[in-house]
Design a protein around this motif. Structure first.
Motif, PDB file in Angstrom:
ATOM      1  N   UNK A 145      43.698 -43.133  76.524  1.00 57.63           N
ATOM      2  CA  UNK A 145      43.702 -42.692  75.136  1.00 57.63           C
ATOM      3  C   UNK A 145      43.886 -41.182  75.147  1.00 57.63           C
ATOM      4  N   UNK A 180      47.048 -44.491  72.432  1.00 58.33           N
ATOM      5  CA  UNK A 180      47.108 -44.880  73.846  1.00 58.33           C
ATOM      6  C   UNK A 180      48.480 -44.615  74.466  1.00 58.33           C
ATOM      7  N   UNK A 181      48.473 -44.210  75.725  1.00 57.86           N
ATOM      8  CA  UNK A 181      49.734 -44.144  76.475  1.00 57.86           C
ATOM      9  C   UNK A 181      49.515 -44.778  77.836  1.00 57.86           C
ATOM     10  N   UNK A 182      50.623 -45.163  78.470  1.00 55.98           N
ATOM     11  CA  UNK A 182      50.545 -45.759  79.812  1.00 55.98           C
ATOM     12  C   UNK A 182      50.626 -44.654  80.847  1.00 55.98           C
ATOM     13  N   UNK A 189      42.086 -46.854  69.403  1.00 53.72           N
ATOM     14  CA  UNK A 189      43.214 -47.177  70.295  1.00 53.72           C
ATOM     15  C   UNK A 189      44.553 -46.789  69.659  1.00 53.72           C
ATOM     16  N   UNK A 233      46.087 -47.555  81.175  1.00 52.38           N
ATOM     17  CA  UNK A 233      46.153 -47.044  79.806  1.00 52.38           C
ATOM     18  C   UNK A 233      45.167 -45.899  79.620  1.00 52.38           C
TER      19      UNK A 233
END
Lengths: 303, 244
Positions: free
Chosen positions: B229, B220-222, B217, B227
């Protein structure tokens, strides 16, 4: 024939090797690569009551013989862990799994533990009072004997599963905190979580991690972790799960001699996805090399 | 599914300023498409280094990398015949099945390599491919001829004007007829493209990774779809789902 079996808080393990929380997800990324039923068990991703995104990126930095992480307990929250992750895990893992429970208040640890109580798949609760990457919770419970005992008592009151308290190494006297947890009813102690660290980027001249600080893991911390397991073994009579930089079967023996009943493998899983399996495969041969016939018999023999 | 494998170096050669081409051979059967990456062990370094794949076959890989830190410096000194431990076939890669006939590929610096295999596959699918290759200076330029040899229309930009059009990749977008785009490069380049682009597209992101296969993790980005990876559900994200 050598015997790798051990017993952890009343539950048998085929071998003492347990991938550590935060390095093994909920198991199925690894189950694509090998049959994860070869593991003793594994500790799943630190779970909180509500979903958490975690910290901003960069969350990862390298250091010599190790790494810093500041993931910040990204997880889908206990409800989704129960409704989505555990059913998926059931398809690839037949053994009891270790639930890693994190929180920001005593009430949250209690509520999450309560929610997991009815999950038959879960064998142990590992209560993470040692995450260095979140603010206003996590590690603050693991750096005070009083607070650690309070969480232990509160969780023990709502579960029949064995409760293993995961301790922070960022303290002056880890043995005192372990003893406080034992006195408050803990069934086991796991140690160590990561060491609080920092890396400064020479190009930007600022801390590389968005969170500024992160937890150091990997072989760099192994001697520190072995020493702490050794100290805690002298202070308590409950089983210890030792961890910190384990990458080989030899490392497993070292931690067990220091007093660990079982061990967790962390950062190594991220470098080689097969690391835990390779350690398990190597154990019998390495035991024979050192004249060990049963792992259970070497626990604490370094004292 | 990814594979951990030992790859043998066939060539590790400087092709532009601080830029090397690494030819590897071994079991590369885990590669599923353009835009995927490999994650390699570097002698003396703890974490692996993720590197995008420029081109591949079932038993060979071509990587183009820039020496940006100690790890890639060490990599640049490895010799033919040495072996590298690699996780092969990581990430989602580009979705080249989009309904378009005139795709535009936009690469900035070391973001150019994964577009090469994408161009190859798009041309094989009968599409008319335009490519913008952006570099800082003329001594950093690589692969313009290789893209031309595939049959792409190539537009070159340099920030200092020492070759091609002076400016950034986004400065030449308006002059090109395209109906979809694929981009790989630094984030400021993506932000500039966002201001010009008038079609759907995909961006391939870079992020510091722990494992590269979805376990830690770390990257991770939104997104609009929750979310993701970068190493597992990425590195390629659809334009519509990116939260800028």
């Amino acid at each position: 024939m050598v015997n790798t079996r051990v017993e952890l808080c009343g539950l048998p393990l085929d071998n003492p090797v347990i991938p550590a929380s935060g390095t093994f997800g909920f198991g199925y990324e690894f189950a694509e690569l090998y049959d994860i039923n070869c593991l003793g068990t594994f500790s799943f991703k630190g779970t909180t009551l509500s979903p958490r995104y975690g910290n901003a990126t960069p969350r990862i930095a390298e250091s010599d013989s190790g790494m810093l992480n500041a993931v910040g307990l990204q997880n889908p929250g206990v409800e989704k862990v129960i409704s989505e992750e555990l059913p998926k895990l059931a398809q690839c893992f037949d053994k009891p799994v270790m639930a890693n429970v994190s929180g920001f208040s005593v009430e949250e640890y209690v509520a999450t533990s309560q929610a997991l109580e009815s999950c038959a798949q879960i064998g142990w609760l590992e209560i993470n009072i040692s995450c260095p990457n979140v603010h206003g919770g996590g590690m603050s419970f693991g750096t005070s004997a009083t607070a650690a005992a309070e969480v232990t008592r509160a969780v023990k009151a709502v579960t029949r599963k064995p409760v293993i308290m995961k301790l922070s190494p960022n303290v002056t006297d880890i043995a005192a905190i372990a003893k406080a947890c034992e006195d408050a009813g803990a069934d086991g102690i796991s140690l160590v979580n990561t060491f609080l660290g920092m890396k400064i980027d020479l190009k930007t001249k600022k801390p590389l991690l968005a969170n500024k600080t992160g937890g150091l893991s990997g072989p760099a911390i192994k001697p520190l972790a072995v020493r702490m397991v050794y100290q805690v073994y002298e202070a308590v009579n409950i089983p210890i799960v030792g961890m910190g930089g384990i990458t080989t079967a030899e490392d497993v023996l070292e931690f067990m001699l220091a007093g660990a009943t079982a061990v967790e493998v962390g950062a190594a899983n991220l470098i080689s996805p097969y690391a835990s399996k390779q350690i398990i495969d190597a154990l019998p041969q390495v035991m024979e090399r050192y004249g060990i016939t049963s792992l259970e018999e070497i626990i604490g023999k370094g004292h | 599914m990814m594979k951990q494998t030992q790859l043998t170096i066939k060539e590790n050669k400087k092709i532009a300023a601080n830029t090397f081409r690494l030819m590897l051979c071994g079991d590369c059967s885990a590669m599923r498409g353009a835009g995927q990456f490999i994650n390699i062990l570097i002698p003396g370094k703890f974490l692996r280094r993720p590197l995008s794949v420029c081109d591949y076959t079932a038993d060979s890989l071509c990587i183009i990398y820039k020496t940006v830190g100690e790890g890639t410096q060490i990599l640049s000194r490895l010799q033919s015949g040495e072996t590298i431990d690699a996780l092969v076939g990581l990430g989602n890669g580009f979705d080249l099945t989009k309904n378009c006939s005139k795709p535009l590929l936009i690469g900035g610096g070391v973001g150019v390599p994964p577009l090469y295999k994408a161009a190859k596959d798009l041309i094989a699918a009968g599409k008319s491919v335009s490519v913008i290759l952006g570099f800082n200076t003329s001594d950093e330029i690589f692969y313009t001829e290789e893209f031309e040899a595939l049959g792409c229309r190539v537009f070159l930009t340099t920030a200092d004007g020492s070759a091609g059009t002076k400016g950034f990749v986004s400065d030449v977008m308006d002059a090109i007829d395209y109906d979809y785009f694929y981009a790989c490069g630094p984030k400021p380049m993506f932000e500039a493209i966002e201001k010009k682009a008038h079609t759907g597209g995909q961006y391939s992101f870079e992020e510091r990774m722990g494992c590269g296969f979805g376990a830690c993790m770390g990257c991770t980005c939104k997104t609009e779809h929750g979310n993701k990876r970068i190493c597992k559900e990425g590195p390629v994200l659809e334009r519509e789902e990116i939260l800028w």
